[in-house]
Design a protein around this motif. Structure first.
Motif, PDB file in Angstrom:
ATOM      1  N   ALA A  20       0.834  -1.205   0.000  1.00 34.75           N
ATOM      2  CA  ALA A  20       0.000   0.000   0.000  1.00 34.75           C
ATOM      3  C   ALA A  20       0.871   1.259   0.000  1.00 34.75           C
ATOM      4  N   LEU A  21       1.976   1.230   0.728  1.00 33.40           N
ATOM      5  CA  LEU A  21       2.891   2.372   0.753  1.00 33.40           C
ATOM      6  C   LEU A  21       3.456   2.635  -0.638  1.00 33.40           C
ATOM      7  N   ARG A  22       3.893   1.589  -1.311  1.00 32.42           N
ATOM      8  CA  ARG A  22       4.437   1.762  -2.664  1.00 32.42           C
ATOM      9  C   ARG A  22       3.361   2.284  -3.622  1.00 32.42           C
ATOM     10  N   CYS A  23       2.166   1.752  -3.509  1.00 28.42           N
ATOM     11  CA  CYS A  23       1.070   2.221  -4.368  1.00 28.42           C
ATOM     12  C   CYS A  23       0.739   3.680  -4.074  1.00 28.42           C
ATOM     13  N   ALA A  24       0.773   4.063  -2.813  1.00 25.44           N
ATOM     14  CA  ALA A  24       0.510   5.461  -2.454  1.00 25.44           C
ATOM     15  C   ALA A  24       1.576   6.369  -3.054  1.00 25.44           C
ATOM     16  N   MET A  25       2.824   5.957  -2.987  1.00 25.25           N
ATOM     17  CA  MET A  25       3.901   6.771  -3.561  1.00 25.25           C
ATOM     18  C   MET A  25       3.728   6.914  -5.072  1.00 25.25           C
ATOM     19  N   ILE A  26       3.307   5.849  -5.718  1.00 24.98           N
ATOM     20  CA  ILE A  26       3.068   5.910  -7.167  1.00 24.98           C
ATOM     21  C   ILE A  26       1.945   6.900  -7.469  1.00 24.98           C
ATOM     22  N   ARG A  27       0.852   6.818  -6.697  1.00 29.79           N
ATOM     23  CA  ARG A  27      -0.278   7.718  -6.931  1.00 29.79           C
ATOM     24  C   ARG A  27       0.043   9.147  -6.536  1.00 29.79           C
ATOM     25  N   GLY A  28       1.076   9.336  -5.712  1.00 27.66           N
ATOM     26  CA  GLY A  28       1.487  10.665  -5.316  1.00 27.66           C
ATOM     27  C   GLY A  28       2.481  11.313  -6.263  1.00 27.66           C
ATOM     28  N   PHE A  29       2.953  10.550  -7.242  1.00 32.86           N
ATOM     29  CA  PHE A  29       3.917  11.074  -8.214  1.00 32.86           C
ATOM     30  C   PHE A  29       3.151  11.672  -9.384  1.00 32.86           C
ATOM     31  N   ASP A  30       3.422  12.922  -9.691  1.00 35.83           N
ATOM     32  CA  ASP A  30       2.664  13.635 -10.730  1.00 35.83           C
ATOM     33  C   ASP A  30       3.443  13.634 -12.050  1.00 35.83           C
ATOM     34  N   TRP A  31       3.213  12.610 -12.858  1.00 33.36           N
ATOM     35  CA  TRP A  31       3.920  12.479 -14.136  1.00 33.36           C
ATOM     36  C   TRP A  31       3.641  13.635 -15.083  1.00 33.36           C
ATOM     37  N   GLN A  32       2.403  14.122 -15.077  1.00 29.89           N
ATOM     38  CA  GLN A  32       2.071  15.224 -15.981  1.00 29.89           C
ATOM     39  C   GLN A  32       2.813  16.494 -15.583  1.00 29.89           C
ATOM     40  N   ALA A  33       2.895  16.771 -14.291  1.00 33.85           N
ATOM     41  CA  ALA A  33       3.653  17.938 -13.839  1.00 33.85           C
ATOM     42  C   ALA A  33       5.133  17.791 -14.181  1.00 33.85           C
ATOM     43  N   ARG A  34       5.664  16.578 -14.047  1.00 33.71           N
ATOM     44  CA  ARG A  34       7.067  16.352 -14.426  1.00 33.71           C
ATOM     45  C   ARG A  34       7.247  16.611 -15.917  1.00 33.71           C
ATOM     46  N   ASN A  35       6.326  16.117 -16.721  1.00 29.15           N
ATOM     47  CA  ASN A  35       6.374  16.320 -18.161  1.00 29.15           C
ATOM     48  C   ASN A  35       6.267  17.809 -18.511  1.00 29.15           C
ATOM     49  N   ASP A  36       5.361  18.495 -17.857  1.00 28.59           N
ATOM     50  CA  ASP A  36       5.173  19.927 -18.120  1.00 28.59           C
ATOM     51  C   ASP A  36       6.393  20.749 -17.711  1.00 28.59           C
ATOM     52  N   SER A  37       6.905  20.481 -16.517  1.00 29.85           N
ATOM     53  CA  SER A  37       7.961  21.338 -15.979  1.00 29.85           C
ATOM     54  C   SER A  37       9.348  21.040 -16.537  1.00 29.85           C
ATOM     55  N   TRP A  38       9.593  19.822 -16.963  1.00 34.60           N
ATOM     56  CA  TRP A  38      10.944  19.469 -17.417  1.00 34.60           C
ATOM     57  C   TRP A  38      11.044  19.181 -18.906  1.00 34.60           C
ATOM     58  N   TYR A  39       9.948  18.797 -19.522  1.00 30.25           N
ATOM     59  CA  TYR A  39      10.017  18.344 -20.913  1.00 30.25           C
ATOM     60  C   TYR A  39       9.071  19.098 -21.838  1.00 30.25           C
ATOM     61  N   ALA A  40       8.627  20.285 -21.402  1.00 30.72           N
ATOM     62  CA  ALA A  40       7.751  21.136 -22.211  1.00 30.72           C
ATOM     63  C   ALA A  40       6.542  20.375 -22.741  1.00 30.72           C
ATOM     64  N   ASN A  41       6.049  19.433 -21.946  1.00 28.71           N
ATOM     65  CA  ASN A  41       4.897  18.612 -22.294  1.00 28.71           C
ATOM     66  C   ASN A  41       5.105  17.821 -23.588  1.00 28.71           C
ATOM     67  N   LEU A  42       6.350  17.513 -23.907  1.00 27.51           N
ATOM     68  CA  LEU A  42       6.651  16.739 -25.117  1.00 27.51           C
ATOM     69  C   LEU A  42       6.652  15.239 -24.877  1.00 27.51           C
ATOM     70  N   GLY A  43       6.687  14.844 -23.614  1.00 31.04           N
ATOM     71  CA  GLY A  43       6.724  13.420 -23.297  1.00 31.04           C
ATOM     72  C   GLY A  43       5.378  12.752 -23.513  1.00 31.04           C
ATOM     73  N   ASN A  44       5.420  11.454 -23.637  1.00 24.72           N
ATOM     74  CA  ASN A  44       4.216  10.646 -23.768  1.00 24.72           C
ATOM     75  C   ASN A  44       4.140   9.781 -22.521  1.00 24.72           C
ATOM     76  N   ILE A  45       3.213  10.066 -21.646  1.00 22.94           N
ATOM     77  CA  ILE A  45       3.074   9.338 -20.389  1.00 22.94           C
ATOM     78  C   ILE A  45       2.255   8.077 -20.654  1.00 22.94           C
ATOM     79  N   PHE A  46       2.819   6.945 -20.262  1.00 23.87           N
ATOM     80  CA  PHE A  46       2.134   5.672 -20.497  1.00 23.87           C
ATOM     81  C   PHE A  46       2.494   4.692 -19.392  1.00 23.87           C
ATOM     82  N   PRO A  47       1.634   3.726 -19.118  1.00 28.83           N
ATOM     83  CA  PRO A  47       1.939   2.723 -18.097  1.00 28.83           C
ATOM     84  C   PRO A  47       2.872   1.644 -18.657  1.00 28.83           C
ATOM     85  N   GLY A  48       3.613   1.048 -17.769  1.00 31.79           N
ATOM     86  CA  GLY A  48       4.482  -0.052 -18.177  1.00 31.79           C
ATOM     87  C   GLY A  48       5.803   0.429 -18.730  1.00 31.79           C
TER      88      GLY A  48
END
Length: 147
Positions: A20-48
């Motif tokens: 549950a702790l690991r799942c919470a950390m995953i759900r607490g990680f904001d991939w879209q914000a990372r993409n926006d702030s570091w990669y000018a929203n050029l990344g493609n966020i996908f599972p796996g």
């Protein structure tokens, strides 16, 4: 998974709490914000790990692992008896430099939003990339922060 505080634990109750702790950390990680702030929203966020450009990519794979949901993360922690007092210390290993420090601070801010105390998210800087790879290879860090 070598760290009984986060990963596999022989105690089945702790094993469930760690999951549950690991799942919470995953759900607490904001991939879209990372993409926006570091990669000018050029990344493609996908599972796996198989990118969508390959025929082996499964478009039906659940996107839960890349879905930012801090409220759900906080609920997971609470439902599994995690709180600021008993959350394990998390060592975040990285290379020296301002960009690495900013990645760490962004990560720490997200974890704080789900209830992780700032003082339990510790930055450990390695002098060279070889040193951090050695630490990862020897299971000296609970988190691999590179892709």
């Amino acid at each position: 998974m070598d760290f009984p505080e986060f990963g596999y634990n022989e105690d089945p109750v702790r094993e469930q709490r760690n999951h549950a702790l690991r799942c919470a950390m995953i759900r607490g990680f904001d991939w879209q914000a990372r993409n926006d702030s570091w990669y000018a929203n050029l990344g493609n966020i996908f599972p796996g790990i198989i990118p969508p450009v390959l025929p082996e990519f499964d478009p039906d794979l659940s996107a839960e692992s890349v879905t930012y949901d801090p409220a759900y993360a906080r609920k997971l922690l609470a439902d599994n008896d995690w709180n600021a007092d008993n959350l394990p210390e998390l060592t975040y290993g990285t290379m020296p430099g301002p960009t690495s420090r900013l990645f760490f601070e962004q990560f720490r801010a997200w974890m704080m939003r789900i209830g992780y105390p700032a003082d339990k998210i510790v930055l450990k800087t390695y002098a060279t990339f070889g040193d951090i790879v050695k630490a990862w290879s020897n299971s000296e860090l609970p988190l691999v922060s590179k892709g």
